[in-house]
Enzyme design. Structure first.
Site, PDB file in Angstrom:
ATOM      1  N   TYR A 180      12.576   7.519 -25.132  1.00 15.70           N
ATOM      2  CA  TYR A 180      13.363   6.273 -24.963  1.00 15.70           C
ATOM      3  C   TYR A 180      14.465   6.220 -26.025  1.00 15.70           C
ATOM      4  CZ  TYR A 180      14.816   1.434 -24.692  1.00 15.70           C
ATOM      5  OH  TYR A 180      15.589   0.299 -24.575  1.00 15.70           O
ATOM      6  N   LYS A 227      18.684   6.139 -25.709  1.00 13.39           N
ATOM      7  CA  LYS A 227      19.572   5.117 -26.282  1.00 13.39           C
ATOM      8  C   LYS A 227      20.517   5.737 -27.339  1.00 13.39           C
ATOM      9  CE  LYS A 227      18.467   1.642 -23.704  1.00 13.39           C
ATOM     10  NZ  LYS A 227      19.444   1.025 -22.796  1.00 13.39           N
TER      11      LYS A 227
HETATM   12  P1  NDP Z   1      14.087  -5.803 -17.509  1.00 13.98           P
HETATM   13  O1  NDP Z   1      12.985  -4.889 -17.117  1.00 13.98           O
HETATM   14  O2  NDP Z   1      13.827  -7.265 -17.499  1.00 13.98           O
HETATM   15  O3  NDP Z   1      15.384  -5.507 -16.634  1.00 13.98           O
HETATM   16  C1  NDP Z   1      15.766  -4.195 -16.312  1.00 13.98           C
HETATM   17  C2  NDP Z   1      16.769  -4.213 -15.188  1.00 13.98           C
HETATM   18  O4  NDP Z   1      17.161  -2.867 -14.917  1.00 13.98           O
HETATM   19  C3  NDP Z   1      16.193  -4.799 -13.905  1.00 13.98           C
HETATM   20  O5  NDP Z   1      17.148  -5.633 -13.303  1.00 13.98           O
HETATM   21  C4  NDP Z   1      15.932  -3.570 -13.043  1.00 13.98           C
HETATM   22  O6  NDP Z   1      16.130  -3.889 -11.648  1.00 13.98           O
HETATM   23  C5  NDP Z   1      17.058  -2.650 -13.514  1.00 13.98           C
HETATM   24  N1  NDP Z   1      16.758  -1.265 -13.198  1.00 13.98           N
HETATM   25  C6  NDP Z   1      15.725  -0.507 -13.647  1.00 13.98           C
HETATM   26  N2  NDP Z   1      15.754   0.708 -13.095  1.00 13.98           N
HETATM   27  C7  NDP Z   1      16.828   0.718 -12.241  1.00 13.98           C
HETATM   28  C8  NDP Z   1      17.377   1.678 -11.371  1.00 13.98           C
HETATM   29  N3  NDP Z   1      16.852   2.909 -11.254  1.00 13.98           N
HETATM   30  N4  NDP Z   1      18.477   1.348 -10.645  1.00 13.98           N
HETATM   31  C9  NDP Z   1      19.018   0.124 -10.761  1.00 13.98           C
HETATM   32  N5  NDP Z   1      18.554  -0.837 -11.590  1.00 13.98           N
HETATM   33  C10 NDP Z   1      17.455  -0.536 -12.314  1.00 13.98           C
HETATM   34  O7  NDP Z   1      14.509  -5.320 -18.974  1.00 13.98           O
HETATM   35  P2  NDP Z   1      15.693  -5.800 -19.956  1.00 13.98           P
HETATM   36  O8  NDP Z   1      16.494  -6.881 -19.371  1.00 13.98           O
HETATM   37  O9  NDP Z   1      15.073  -6.009 -21.269  1.00 13.98           O
HETATM   38  O10 NDP Z   1      16.523  -4.441 -20.035  1.00 13.98           O
HETATM   39  C11 NDP Z   1      17.905  -4.355 -19.784  1.00 13.98           C
HETATM   40  C12 NDP Z   1      18.504  -3.304 -20.694  1.00 13.98           C
HETATM   41  O11 NDP Z   1      18.352  -3.730 -22.043  1.00 13.98           O
HETATM   42  C13 NDP Z   1      17.867  -1.923 -20.606  1.00 13.98           C
HETATM   43  O12 NDP Z   1      18.897  -0.945 -20.650  1.00 13.98           O
HETATM   44  C14 NDP Z   1      17.003  -1.851 -21.870  1.00 13.98           C
HETATM   45  O13 NDP Z   1      16.821  -0.529 -22.299  1.00 13.98           O
HETATM   46  C15 NDP Z   1      17.863  -2.652 -22.819  1.00 13.98           C
HETATM   47  N6  NDP Z   1      17.185  -3.179 -23.994  1.00 13.98           N
HETATM   48  C16 NDP Z   1      16.110  -4.016 -23.848  1.00 13.98           C
HETATM   49  C17 NDP Z   1      15.475  -4.510 -24.972  1.00 13.98           C
HETATM   50  C18 NDP Z   1      14.255  -5.362 -24.903  1.00 13.98           C
HETATM   51  O14 NDP Z   1      13.541  -5.480 -25.926  1.00 13.98           O
HETATM   52  N7  NDP Z   1      13.961  -6.009 -23.789  1.00 13.98           N
HETATM   53  C19 NDP Z   1      15.993  -4.204 -26.314  1.00 13.98           C
HETATM   54  C20 NDP Z   1      17.116  -3.299 -26.323  1.00 13.98           C
HETATM   55  C21 NDP Z   1      17.697  -2.845 -25.210  1.00 13.98           C
HETATM   56  P3  NDP Z   1      15.260  -3.328 -10.439  1.00 13.98           P
HETATM   57  O15 NDP Z   1      13.898  -3.040 -10.957  1.00 13.98           O
HETATM   58  O16 NDP Z   1      15.316  -4.454  -9.445  1.00 13.98           O
HETATM   59  O17 NDP Z   1      16.004  -2.120  -9.976  1.00 13.98           O
HETATM   60  C1  8X3 Z   2      14.184  -1.971 -26.659  1.00 16.75           C
HETATM   61  C2  8X3 Z   2      13.731  -2.384 -28.006  1.00 16.75           C
HETATM   62  O1  8X3 Z   2      12.350  -1.623 -29.982  1.00 16.75           O
HETATM   63  O2  8X3 Z   2      11.226  -1.843 -27.834  1.00 16.75           O
HETATM   64  O3  8X3 Z   2      15.256  -1.089 -26.713  1.00 16.75           O
HETATM   65  O4  8X3 Z   2      12.741  -0.035 -28.229  1.00 16.75           O
HETATM   66  S1  8X3 Z   2      12.459  -1.424 -28.520  1.00 16.75           S
END
Ligand code: NDP
Ligand code: 8X3
Length: 253
Positions: free
Chosen positions: A153, A157
């Protein structure tokens, strides 16, 4: 008045978490929206509540042909994408590199790196041609540091970080801006997805401190998008107050 009023934003992963919150914030700012995810029912429910018209795309960003054809098929009124928010992404599993499920590792690479690449390649040429554009990638604190059991992961990133920096170099002679918003712990479906639907384990990630909300991050994404055209925010790292880095969070329980 918002500077991005009347602009068109394309948000990937808008069916949940940060992407969904960003869709609401951008809609409130008067942006037209193209929203993509695999769960079309979620997108429809979201769009019904937004104060603007949206174009919805059922899209798996891992599928290069699907990305290209979905973007080519966007109706004319939404086709000039001004802002691309590359948000779709995920973690799968938390384990040592050599013990983790290879399918999990490939899914992260295919979604977080290749999916982001496909969407960016499909949208940026139009931005250059039209003389306006902003690519905003959702990276992570995991793109700056590596934590135990998170090697792949974190690698994805770190790749987002490198792609952001490289694209900014590639586009320096164009008006297209490139930014990244890199959150720490945000309470969304992220951990539920990481732990393959284990709700108890997912909930524990956010206990004993106050995590960021999807809205906290979406507000930052909107702020990045809404700067004057001569201002390019390169990167924003946003953490909960109780989080110091990728692997130190102060928990009281
Ligand atoms: P969620 O799981 O709530 O949302 C993820 C979104 O990505 C969903 O809308 C999902 O839609 C979509 N997604 C996943 N796989 C696919 C795919 N193959 N094609 C199209 N859409 C896809 O997580 P977050 O909102 O937290 O995550 C959003 C971003 O933020 C990610 O890139 C994550 O790595 C990043 N992030 C999150 C953090 C956290 O702690 N939550 C911290 C740092 C970064 P669906 O399943 O309907 O396709
Ligand atoms: C998502 C935050 O710390 O779980 O990118 O990797 S962490």
């Amino acid at each position: 008045m918002s500077r991005i009023q009347g602009k068109t934003a394309f948000i990937t992963g808008a069916s949940s978490g940060i992407g969904e919150a960003a869709a609401r914030k951008f809609a409130e700012a008067g942006c037209n929206l193209v929203l993509a995810a695999r769960r079309m029912d979620r997108l429809r429910t979201l769009a019904a509540k937004l104060p603007i018209k949206c174009h919805l795309i059922e899209l798996d960003v891992r599928n290069r042909q699907a990305v290209d054809s979905a973007i080519a098929a966007i109706p004319a009124e939404f086709a000039a994408i001004d802002i691309l928010v590359n948000n779709a992404g995920k973690a799968r599993g938390l384990a040592k590199l050599h013990e983790a499920d290879l399918a999990d590792q490939e899914e992260m690479i295919d979604t977080n790196v290749k999916g982001l690449l496909y969407c960016t390649r499909a949208v940026v040429p139009g931005m250059i041609k039209r003389g306006y554009g902003h690519v905003i990638n959702i990276g992570s604190i995991a793109g700056h540091e590596t934590y135990p059991n998170g090697s792949v992961y974190c690698a994805t990133k770190h790749a987002v970080d490198a792609i952001t920096k490289g694209l900014r170099l590639d586009l320096v002679d164009t008006p297209v801006r490139v930014s990244t918003v890199d959150p720490g712990l945000v309470e969304t479906e992220f951990s539920l997805v990481r732990f393959h639907g284990d709700t108890e384990r997912a909930k524990k990630v956010y206990v004993g401190y106050r995590p960021l909300t999807a809205d906290d991050v979406a507000e930052t994404v909107l702020w990045v998008a809404d700067r004057p055209e001569h201002v390019q925010i390169a990167e924003v790292i946003i953490l909960p107050s109780a989080q110091a880095n990728a692997y130190v969070t102060h928990k009281t329980s």
